[in-house]
Each structure stands twice: as C-alpha cells, then as structure tokens.
Scaffold this motif. Sequence first.
Motif, PDB file in Angstrom:
ATOM      1  N   ALA A  90      -3.896   0.043   7.700  1.00 48.03           N
ATOM      2  CA  ALA A  90      -2.909   1.176   7.566  1.00 48.03           C
ATOM      3  C   ALA A  90      -1.628   0.978   8.295  1.00 48.03           C
ATOM      4  CB  ALA A  90      -3.557   2.488   7.767  1.00 48.03           C
ATOM      5  N   ARG A  91      -2.043   0.735   9.710  1.00 47.61           N
ATOM      6  CA  ARG A  91      -0.930   0.300  10.666  1.00 47.61           C
ATOM      7  C   ARG A  91      -0.076  -0.818  10.226  1.00 47.61           C
ATOM      8  NH1 ARG A  91      -5.289   0.551  15.011  1.00 47.61           N
ATOM      9  NH2 ARG A  91      -5.385   2.910  15.499  1.00 47.61           N
ATOM     10  N   VAL A  92      -0.860  -2.000   9.632  1.00 50.84           N
ATOM     11  CA  VAL A  92       0.361  -3.043   9.335  1.00 50.84           C
ATOM     12  C   VAL A  92       1.090  -2.740   8.062  1.00 50.84           C
ATOM     13  CG1 VAL A  92      -0.219  -5.129   8.315  1.00 50.84           C
ATOM     14  CG2 VAL A  92      -1.389  -4.851   9.982  1.00 50.84           C
ATOM     15  N   VAL A  93       0.617  -1.923   7.114  1.00 49.65           N
ATOM     16  CA  VAL A  93       1.385  -1.450   6.071  1.00 49.65           C
ATOM     17  C   VAL A  93       2.652  -0.583   6.617  1.00 49.65           C
ATOM     18  CG1 VAL A  93       1.509   0.310   4.170  1.00 49.65           C
ATOM     19  CG2 VAL A  93      -0.234  -1.328   4.349  1.00 49.65           C
ATOM     20  N   ASP A  94       2.425   0.212   7.507  1.00 47.62           N
ATOM     21  CA  ASP A  94       3.363   1.127   8.406  1.00 47.62           C
ATOM     22  C   ASP A  94       4.256  -0.071   8.852  1.00 47.62           C
ATOM     23  OD1 ASP A  94       2.531   3.255   7.464  1.00 47.62           O
ATOM     24  OD2 ASP A  94       1.509   3.640   9.407  1.00 47.62           O
ATOM     25  N   GLN A  95       3.890  -1.003   9.629  1.00 54.30           N
ATOM     26  CA  GLN A  95       4.744  -1.850  10.607  1.00 54.30           C
ATOM     27  C   GLN A  95       5.634  -2.684   9.510  1.00 54.30           C
ATOM     28  OE1 GLN A  95       1.645  -4.321  11.957  1.00 54.30           O
ATOM     29  NE2 GLN A  95       1.495  -3.331  14.027  1.00 54.30           N
ATOM     30  N   LEU A  96       5.022  -3.183   8.165  1.00 54.91           N
ATOM     31  CA  LEU A  96       5.911  -3.774   7.225  1.00 54.91           C
ATOM     32  C   LEU A  96       6.939  -3.013   6.590  1.00 54.91           C
ATOM     33  CD1 LEU A  96       3.033  -6.166   5.902  1.00 54.91           C
ATOM     34  CD2 LEU A  96       5.016  -6.788   7.292  1.00 54.91           C
ATOM     35  N   LEU A  97       6.580  -1.605   6.285  1.00 55.14           N
ATOM     36  CA  LEU A  97       7.591  -0.847   5.730  1.00 55.14           C
ATOM     37  C   LEU A  97       8.809  -0.587   6.868  1.00 55.14           C
ATOM     38  CD1 LEU A  97       5.137   2.003   4.382  1.00 55.14           C
ATOM     39  CD2 LEU A  97       6.678   0.810   3.011  1.00 55.14           C
ATOM     40  N   HIS A  98       8.403  -0.366   8.064  1.00 57.80           N
ATOM     41  CA  HIS A  98       9.449  -0.359   9.209  1.00 57.80           C
ATOM     42  C   HIS A  98      10.325  -1.710   9.175  1.00 57.80           C
ATOM     43  CE1 HIS A  98      11.272   0.772  12.806  1.00 57.80           C
ATOM     44  NE2 HIS A  98      10.861  -0.221  13.366  1.00 57.80           N
ATOM     45  N   ARG A  99       9.505  -2.746   9.093  1.00 59.22           N
ATOM     46  CA  ARG A  99      10.228  -4.173   9.069  1.00 59.22           C
ATOM     47  C   ARG A  99      11.136  -4.209   7.748  1.00 59.22           C
ATOM     48  NH1 ARG A  99       7.145  -9.431  11.183  1.00 59.22           N
ATOM     49  NH2 ARG A  99       7.755  -9.028  13.197  1.00 59.22           N
ATOM     50  N   GLY A 100      11.027  -3.560   6.863  1.00 59.62           N
ATOM     51  CA  GLY A 100      11.779  -3.676   5.583  1.00 59.62           C
ATOM     52  C   GLY A 100      11.128  -4.799   4.656  1.00 59.62           C
ATOM     53  N   TRP A 101      10.017  -5.120   5.009  1.00 61.56           N
ATOM     54  CA  TRP A 101       9.273  -6.131   4.138  1.00 61.56           C
ATOM     55  C   TRP A 101       8.513  -5.567   3.010  1.00 61.56           C
ATOM     56  CZ3 TRP A 101       7.034 -10.248   7.835  1.00 61.56           C
ATOM     57  CH2 TRP A 101       7.973 -11.086   8.671  1.00 61.56           C
ATOM     58  N   LEU A 102       8.269  -4.279   3.067  1.00 56.67           N
ATOM     59  CA  LEU A 102       7.669  -3.420   1.996  1.00 56.67           C
ATOM     60  C   LEU A 102       8.435  -2.250   1.799  1.00 56.67           C
ATOM     61  CD1 LEU A 102       3.814  -3.284   2.807  1.00 56.67           C
ATOM     62  CD2 LEU A 102       5.002  -4.575   1.291  1.00 56.67           C
ATOM     63  N   ARG A 103       8.619  -1.747   0.593  1.00 58.34           N
ATOM     64  CA  ARG A 103       8.946  -0.349   0.043  1.00 58.34           C
ATOM     65  C   ARG A 103       8.058   0.314  -0.703  1.00 58.34           C
ATOM     66  NH1 ARG A 103      10.720  -0.341  -5.201  1.00 58.34           N
ATOM     67  NH2 ARG A 103      10.934  -2.132  -6.072  1.00 58.34           N
ATOM     68  N   GLU A 104       8.010   1.794  -0.401  1.00 55.59           N
ATOM     69  CA  GLU A 104       6.823   2.514  -1.392  1.00 55.59           C
ATOM     70  C   GLU A 104       7.904   3.433  -2.129  1.00 55.59           C
ATOM     71  OE1 GLU A 104       2.866   4.907  -0.167  1.00 55.59           O
ATOM     72  OE2 GLU A 104       4.617   4.744   1.348  1.00 55.59           O
ATOM     73  N   ASP A 105       7.287   3.413  -3.347  1.00 54.22           N
ATOM     74  CA  ASP A 105       7.717   4.372  -4.428  1.00 54.22           C
ATOM     75  C   ASP A 105       6.780   4.857  -5.373  1.00 54.22           C
ATOM     76  OD1 ASP A 105       7.946   2.564  -6.761  1.00 54.22           O
ATOM     77  OD2 ASP A 105       9.902   1.909  -5.988  1.00 54.22           O
ATOM     78  N   ALA A 106       6.675   6.174  -5.808  1.00 48.88           N
ATOM     79  CA  ALA A 106       5.784   6.718  -6.413  1.00 48.88           C
ATOM     80  C   ALA A 106       4.201   6.166  -6.260  1.00 48.88           C
ATOM     81  CB  ALA A 106       6.061   6.015  -8.072  1.00 48.88           C
ATOM     82  N   SER A 107       4.176   6.048  -4.686  1.00 50.53           N
ATOM     83  CA  SER A 107       2.938   5.972  -4.269  1.00 50.53           C
ATOM     84  C   SER A 107       2.318   4.506  -4.288  1.00 50.53           C
ATOM     85  CB  SER A 107       1.798   6.800  -4.781  1.00 50.53           C
ATOM     86  OG  SER A 107       2.314   8.000  -4.106  1.00 50.53           O
ATOM     87  N   ARG A 108       3.310   3.616  -4.709  1.00 52.20           N
ATOM     88  CA  ARG A 108       3.160   2.150  -4.892  1.00 52.20           C
ATOM     89  C   ARG A 108       3.624   1.401  -4.049  1.00 52.20           C
ATOM     90  NH1 ARG A 108      -1.760   1.570  -7.428  1.00 52.20           N
ATOM     91  NH2 ARG A 108      -1.858   3.307  -8.976  1.00 52.20           N
ATOM     92  N   LEU A 109       3.056   0.407  -3.446  1.00 48.61           N
ATOM     93  CA  LEU A 109       3.947  -0.619  -2.749  1.00 48.61           C
ATOM     94  C   LEU A 109       4.506  -1.917  -3.372  1.00 48.61           C
ATOM     95  CD1 LEU A 109       1.073  -0.695   0.313  1.00 48.61           C
ATOM     96  CD2 LEU A 109       3.383   0.563   0.453  1.00 48.61           C
ATOM     97  N   HIS A 110       5.645  -2.089  -2.808  1.00 49.14           N
ATOM     98  CA  HIS A 110       6.413  -3.392  -3.569  1.00 49.14           C
ATOM     99  C   HIS A 110       7.028  -4.255  -2.234  1.00 49.14           C
ATOM    100  CE1 HIS A 110       6.278  -1.207  -7.402  1.00 49.14           C
ATOM    101  NE2 HIS A 110       6.674  -0.074  -6.649  1.00 49.14           N
ATOM    102  N   LEU A 111       6.883  -5.470  -2.682  1.00 46.13           N
ATOM    103  CA  LEU A 111       7.433  -6.281  -1.616  1.00 46.13           C
ATOM    104  C   LEU A 111       9.241  -6.169  -2.047  1.00 46.13           C
ATOM    105  CD1 LEU A 111       5.722  -9.662  -1.910  1.00 46.13           C
ATOM    106  CD2 LEU A 111       5.796  -8.103  -0.078  1.00 46.13           C
TER     107      LEU A 111
END
Length: 168
Positions: A90-111
């Motif tokens: 869960a922390r890694v997902v947050d790190q990658l969202l913060h880093r801009g390597w992931l984005r989240e929309d409609a509760s789904r993760l995308h690169l």
Amino acid sequence: MTSPTPSRTDQAPADPAAADDALATQPIGYWSGLAHAAVTRHLRDAMARIDVTQPQYWVLNRVHSGPAAPSREEVVSQLTPLADGPHEIARVVDQLLHRGWLREDASRLHLTDAGEAARVRLRDLVTGLRAEVHAGISDVEYVAALKVLRRMVANVEGDGAPWNPLTK
C-alpha cells in the motif's frame, strides 16, 4: 515377498564447504535461505543505485499486466504475500502515485508514460541481473531446480499442487 523400504538420507548440519558427494545431506532450508538472501540483496542493491525498490518493480509489473487495470486493493492483496510486511505494498502504491509513475482513476491504477518507461528500464536491469545469477546454469538445470523446490513446497503444504505464492 516384501518390497524394499526406501532409504532415508540423514540430515547433516549446514556446511557451506560441503563436498559435492555430501550435498544430499545438506538442509534445504539453509541453502534455499542463503540463495534467497544473496539474490534478493544483489537485486535490491542494484535497484537502490537507481533509487527504486524491488516492491516498486512488482507493483509496476502488476499494474502493467492483466487484461484490466487493477484496483489498489487487488494489487495490495496479490503482492502482500511477497512483501516484507502487511503495509508495504500500500505504501509503494502511494510512493508511485507521488512519483508520477502511477495514476488512479475510477478506483483503478494505470501506469503513466513515465511509469511505463521506468518499468521497461527496470526490466532491462533485472534481465541483466538474471544473467549474472544464472551464469553457468543451463535452462534445463534451472527448470529442474525449480521443479524440485516446487515439489518440496507442495510436500510441506500437503496438497501436492504446484505452489503459487500469489494464490496461497
């Protein structure tokens, strides 16, 4: 007529200097643990030099693979058995969202494009590291080793089915 009873190999204490003819007596826990620690350390050290962690690579790969974009909960659920603790993914997902390597929309993760570029760079790094680890080991030997380890896990787990850490 009675059938012969199978012989059992005695368990010897772990010995890093054991001769080849004594390897059958060596404890699998020692050797598999030693291999796990050495390979994981080698991989994580190489990734640290480029400011990435192994769990970040797992998340990037998981978000990339599959027919549909996964939810955060799916990624956490699938990768937590591999992680060092119950909150790491869960922390890694947050790190990658913060880093801009992931984005989240409609509760789904995308690169993101940057996330996909990082995933490809990491795959190249890991492929090179795999070649180092596998030096002098044929694919046939590697497959045989994995089959033995998989069988041992199935023997201990008791179901006889091939082991998959993502479904256990």
